[in-house]
Design an enzyme around this catalytic site. Structure first.
Site, PDB file in Angstrom:
ATOM      1  N   CYS A  91       0.815  -1.215   0.000  1.00  0.00           N
ATOM      2  CA  CYS A  91       0.000   0.000   0.000  1.00  0.00           C
ATOM      3  C   CYS A  91       0.851   1.268   0.000  1.00  0.00           C
ATOM      4  O   CYS A  91       0.341   2.345  -0.300  1.00  0.00           O
ATOM      5  CB  CYS A  91      -0.945   0.002   1.190  1.00  0.00           C
ATOM      6  SG  CYS A  91      -2.091  -1.378   1.112  1.00  0.00           S
ATOM      7  N   ASN A 100      -9.932  -0.427  -0.757  1.00  0.00           N
ATOM      8  CA  ASN A 100      -8.467  -0.339  -0.745  1.00  0.00           C
ATOM      9  C   ASN A 100      -7.914  -0.904  -2.055  1.00  0.00           C
ATOM     10  O   ASN A 100      -7.921  -2.116  -2.259  1.00  0.00           O
ATOM     11  CB  ASN A 100      -7.939  -1.126   0.461  1.00  0.00           C
ATOM     12  CG  ASN A 100      -6.429  -1.046   0.594  1.00  0.00           C
ATOM     13  OD1 ASN A 100      -5.743  -0.529  -0.294  1.00  0.00           O
ATOM     14  ND2 ASN A 100      -5.905  -1.554   1.695  1.00  0.00           N
ATOM     15  N   HIS A 148      -3.506   7.051   2.246  1.00  0.00           N
ATOM     16  CA  HIS A 148      -3.871   5.760   1.673  1.00  0.00           C
ATOM     17  C   HIS A 148      -5.239   5.357   2.227  1.00  0.00           C
ATOM     18  O   HIS A 148      -5.551   5.605   3.393  1.00  0.00           O
ATOM     19  CB  HIS A 148      -2.799   4.727   2.048  1.00  0.00           C
ATOM     20  CG  HIS A 148      -3.218   3.333   1.752  1.00  0.00           C
ATOM     21  ND1 HIS A 148      -3.601   2.944   0.490  1.00  0.00           N
ATOM     22  CD2 HIS A 148      -3.342   2.226   2.545  1.00  0.00           C
ATOM     23  CE1 HIS A 148      -3.933   1.655   0.520  1.00  0.00           C
ATOM     24  NE2 HIS A 148      -3.784   1.202   1.744  1.00  0.00           N
TER      25      HIS A 148
END
Ligand code: UT7
Length: 338
Positions: free
Chosen positions: A119, A289, A259
């Site tokens: 990520c 995500n 994020h």
């Protein structure tokens, strides 16, 4: 990482994004696993995510984002010097997916490579790409974050299948002598956290076998509670440090693009920076995500809807597998209709 004074900065001069058309909603997931829309929204902020279909994968999404970028900048792919593709879901173990994007878009003068930092992948790739601009050796560096998380999600595991979506975002880095672009960054790596978020098989340690398939080792494994704890502290602390050492407080920060892993992690980081809601970008409700793609997708949306204009102070931050984490301060140098 120490802050240095730069004569040339790496400015983000163009953007592009792509998400698949197919929507997988929380209500769809209710039919697949024992979960509820209310639970998912309350614990994560997610309502729906985009999912690839018909053999579409990372290279295809990344190439579409790259092509949109080229259109908005009105340049040909031949002008690109480097392609850095952040992903944990390359089309294949090798060749690198950056090479396939290069071929697909016709970037005949580019070299490039994939970068794996989960990520935090886009953040790490952006920092890497900026070095080539700041050193003066390259003029146009394309940095892409793209992940097909649906290819490694176990849709019978309610702990993980609700969290992820597919997507791609691309930015172009070009030199600026007016101080636009990446001003300061701090990145961290702590491998002791590797056991908490991983895909155990498919690499050289556990090559594919009947056993790895039977044991579901080709899917994401996550100890969600532990990752959550580290993510909240990691992202909040490093974002705060970057803001502090650049004398950015409160309204000095036009936008914070964190994020998008969990709305509660985003809110915790925003609270630490003492930011108001309008200073924080959150699109986790629509895309979930998308791993390396969340931040560049956020940049595209923020620029299109006028939340980011030339001269604004932007902080981006991420936390991911590894553990990897970091934050970057950017003096935004782009207005959408330029
Ligand atoms: O981007 C990479 C980094 N990743 C992250 O940052 C993700 C970090 N972790 C998280 O976002 C959260 O930990 C989750 C969203 C994954 C889980 O939220 P939580 O508040 O930590 O829930 P939990 O794991 O403590 O689970 C609470 C309960 C459990 O039931 P019991 O054991 O208390 O009876 C789970 O089994 O909720 C249950 N549960 C679910 N219930 C309904 C777990 N998943 C679900 C689900 N639907 N999908």
């Amino acid at each position: 990482m120490t802050k240095i004074n730069k004569t040339i900065t790496a400015n983000i001069s163009a953007l592009g994004m792509y998400v698949p058309d197919k929507i997988l909603s929380n209500f769809d997931l209710e039919k697949m696993v024992d979960t509820k829309d209310e639970w998912i929204q309350e614990r994560t902020g997610i309502k729906e995510r985009r999912i690839t279909t018909d053999g579409q994968a990372t290279v295809d999404m990344a190439s579409r984002a790259a092509e949109r970028l080229l259109q908005t900048r009105n340049i040909s792919a031949e002008e690109i010097d480097i392609i850095i593709l952040a992903t944990v879901t390359p089309d294949m173990m090798f060749p690198c997916s950056a090479s396939q994007v290069q071929d697909k878009i016709g970037a005949t003068n580019a070299w490039g490579f994939d970068l794996s930092a989960g990520c935090s992948g886009f953040l790490f790739a952006l920092q890497t790409g900026a070095q080539f601009i700041e050193s003066g050796t390259h003029k146009k560096v394309m940095v892409i974050g793209a992940d097909t998380m649906s290819s490694i999600v176990d849709y019978t595991d309610r702990n993980t299948c609700i969290l992820f979506g597919d997507g791609a975002g691309a930015v172009l880095l070009e030199p600026s002598t007016n101080g636009f672009g990446l001003i300061d960054s701090k990145m961290k790596l702590d491998g002791s956290g590797g056991k908490f978020l991983k895909m155990p098989a498919g690499g050289s340690l556990n090559p594919p076998s009947h056993e790895t398939i039977d044991k579901k080792m080709h899917y994401i494994y996550q100890d969600g509670k532990t990752v959550f704890k580290f993510a909240v502290k990691g992202m909040a602390d490093i974002s705060y440090e970057i803001a502090q050492r650049n004398n950015l407080q409160g309204d000095d920060i036009k936008l914070f693009i964190p994020h998008q892993a969990n709305k509660r992690i985003i809110d915790a980081a925003a609270r630490r920076l003492k930011l108001k809601e309008e200073q924080v970008l959150s699109n986790i409700d629509r895309y979930a995500n998308t791993t390396a793609a969340t931040i560049p997708i956020g940049m595209v949306e923020a620029t299109k809807n006028g939340r980011l204009k030339k001269g604004d102070n932007l902080i981006i931050s991420a936390f991911g597998t590894g553990f990897t984490w970091g934050a970057t301060y950017i003096k935004w140098g782009l207005t959408f209709d330029e």
